[in-house]
Enzyme design. Structure first.
Site, mmCIF file in Angstrom:
data_model
loop_
_atom_site.group_PDB
_atom_site.id
_atom_site.type_symbol
_atom_site.label_atom_id
_atom_site.label_comp_id
_atom_site.label_asym_id
_atom_site.label_seq_id
_atom_site.Cartn_x
_atom_site.Cartn_y
_atom_site.Cartn_z
ATOM 1 C CG ASN A 9 48.015 46.424 28.138
ATOM 2 O OD1 ASN A 9 47.390 46.566 27.080
ATOM 3 N ND2 ASN A 9 49.305 46.722 28.253
ATOM 4 C CD1 TRP A 10 42.767 42.276 27.440
ATOM 5 C CD2 TRP A 10 41.382 42.345 25.691
ATOM 6 N NE1 TRP A 10 41.539 41.834 27.860
ATOM 7 C CE2 TRP A 10 40.658 41.865 26.795
ATOM 8 C CE3 TRP A 10 40.713 42.485 24.475
ATOM 9 C CZ2 TRP A 10 39.313 41.507 26.729
ATOM 10 C CZ3 TRP A 10 39.366 42.135 24.401
ATOM 11 C CH2 TRP A 10 38.675 41.645 25.514
ATOM 12 C CE LYS A 11 51.384 43.657 27.292
ATOM 13 N NZ LYS A 11 52.772 43.459 27.575
ATOM 14 C CG HIS A 92 52.502 49.756 28.446
ATOM 15 N ND1 HIS A 92 53.557 49.069 27.882
ATOM 16 C CD2 HIS A 92 51.893 48.884 29.294
ATOM 17 C CE1 HIS A 92 53.576 47.836 28.372
ATOM 18 N NE2 HIS A 92 52.582 47.702 29.230
ATOM 19 C CD GLU A 94 54.418 46.143 25.730
ATOM 20 O OE1 GLU A 94 53.342 46.352 25.151
ATOM 21 O OE2 GLU A 94 54.606 45.170 26.489
ATOM 22 C CD GLU A 157 52.834 47.610 33.592
ATOM 23 O OE1 GLU A 157 52.137 46.607 33.740
ATOM 24 O OE2 GLU A 157 53.013 48.153 32.487
ATOM 25 N N GLY A 163 56.194 40.703 30.502
ATOM 26 C CA GLY A 163 56.212 39.674 29.462
ATOM 27 C C GLY A 163 57.319 38.651 29.606
ATOM 28 C CB SER A 198 55.594 38.321 34.897
ATOM 29 O OG SER A 198 56.264 38.525 33.675
ATOM 30 N N GLY A 219 49.093 41.704 31.811
ATOM 31 C CA GLY A 219 49.188 41.621 30.351
ATOM 32 C C GLY A 219 48.765 40.250 29.876
ATOM 33 N N GLY A 220 49.744 39.374 29.667
ATOM 34 C CA GLY A 220 49.500 38.037 29.111
ATOM 35 C C GLY A 220 48.371 37.270 29.793
HETATM 36 C C1 PEP Z 1 51.904 44.892 30.736
HETATM 37 O O1 PEP Z 1 52.368 44.901 29.619
HETATM 38 O O2 PEP Z 1 51.311 45.888 31.194
HETATM 39 C C2 PEP Z 1 52.071 43.664 31.533
HETATM 40 C C3 PEP Z 1 51.919 43.753 32.816
HETATM 41 O O3 PEP Z 1 52.389 42.531 30.836
HETATM 42 P P1 PEP Z 1 52.632 41.043 31.452
HETATM 43 O O4 PEP Z 1 51.633 40.801 32.513
HETATM 44 O O5 PEP Z 1 52.437 40.138 30.266
HETATM 45 O O6 PEP Z 1 54.014 41.025 31.964
#
Ligand code: PEP
Length: 241
Positions: A9-11, A92, A94, A157, A163, A198, A219-220
């Site tokens: 997920n590039w956000k 999601h 967010e 999640e 994050g 994470s 994500g990151g």
């Molecule tokens: C996400 O936002 O779906 C996610 C898993 O982020 P991260 O890996 O950065 O925690």
């Protein structure tokens, strides 16, 4: 053993040039045995569809539930299919925490109608975890999928792990995914269940080794070719055995 899924997920990240560079690096990898999905922002989807190796699947980060019409700024599931998306994230955290839960059922149904596979995100906040509400929160989030017979991916999640650099412990993920699978069974819904929060090369082996987990939503670490490819490689190797 089922093919693991690793999705990025590039956000709200990357511009055309940096995304092209990232995809060029991802294109060099050999993708057998893992379903790899990238989920760029809307602005990059068309470009990604045209340059990504066709073994890399494309997903969007959101959609609206209407097919078309006077909904300024929204994107329909049909539009996403039209430019080559196979998946779409729904719910999601967010977005869920800003826009609420009400539209999610409609978005899931609209995705199904259009032929998209939703990656439906669920998870408890730190406060809900501390108050012992995890199970009831997850149940409520899963109730949205009642009577929706469709191909589905559920991503567990925990919001407190997203994050933060600190993933949930594997024993916690295992117990939670067991619970999620039990609730899905009760609803007669067949779904793959991913873990997200994470995930990085450092912890991917431990996560991939837990076979109840069908894959990872990243994500990151999905914004860095080397980290993302290491995670894919780990799932590929661990699940081969
Ligand atoms: C996400 O936002 O779906 C996610 C898993 O982020 P991260 O890996 O950065 O925690």
């Amino acid at each position: 053993m089922r093919k693991p899924i690793v999705a990025a997920n590039w956000k709200m990240n990357l511009t055309k040039k940096s995304a092209e560079d990232l995809i060029a690096k991802l294109n060099e990898f050999v993708y057998e045995d893992v379903e790899v999905i990238i989920m760029p922002p809307f602005t990059l989807l068309d470009m990604a569809a045209s340059i990504a190796d066709n073994r890399i699947k494309l997903g969007a980060q959101n959609c609206y539930y209407k097919k078309s019409g006077a909904f300024t700024g929204e994107i329909s599931p049909d539009m996403l299919v039209d430019i080559g998306c196979k998946y779409v994230i729904v719910g999601h955290s967010e977005r869920r925490h800003i826009f609420g839960n009400d539209l999610l059922r409609k978005k899931l149904a609209a995705s199904k109608r259009a032929g998209l596979i939703p990656v439906y995100c669920i998870g408890e906040t730190l406060d809900e975890k501390r108050k012992g509400k995890k199970e009831s929160v997850l149940s409520e989030q899963l109730n949205i999928i009642d009577n929706l017979s469709m191909s589905l991916i559920v991503a567990y999640e925990p919001v407190w792990a997203i994050g933060t650099g600190v993933a949930a412990e594997v024993v916690t993920i295992r117990e939670t995914i067991k619970l999620i699978r039990q609730k899905l069974r009760e609803k007669g819904v067949k779904a793959s269940v991913l873990y997200g929060g994470s995930v990085k090369p450092d912890n991917a082996k431990e996560i991939a080794s837990e076979t109840l987990i069908d894959g990872a939503l990243v994500g990151g670490s999905g914004l860095n070719a080397s980290s993302f490819l290491q995670i894919i490689d780990i799932f590929k190797e661990v699940r081969k055995c």
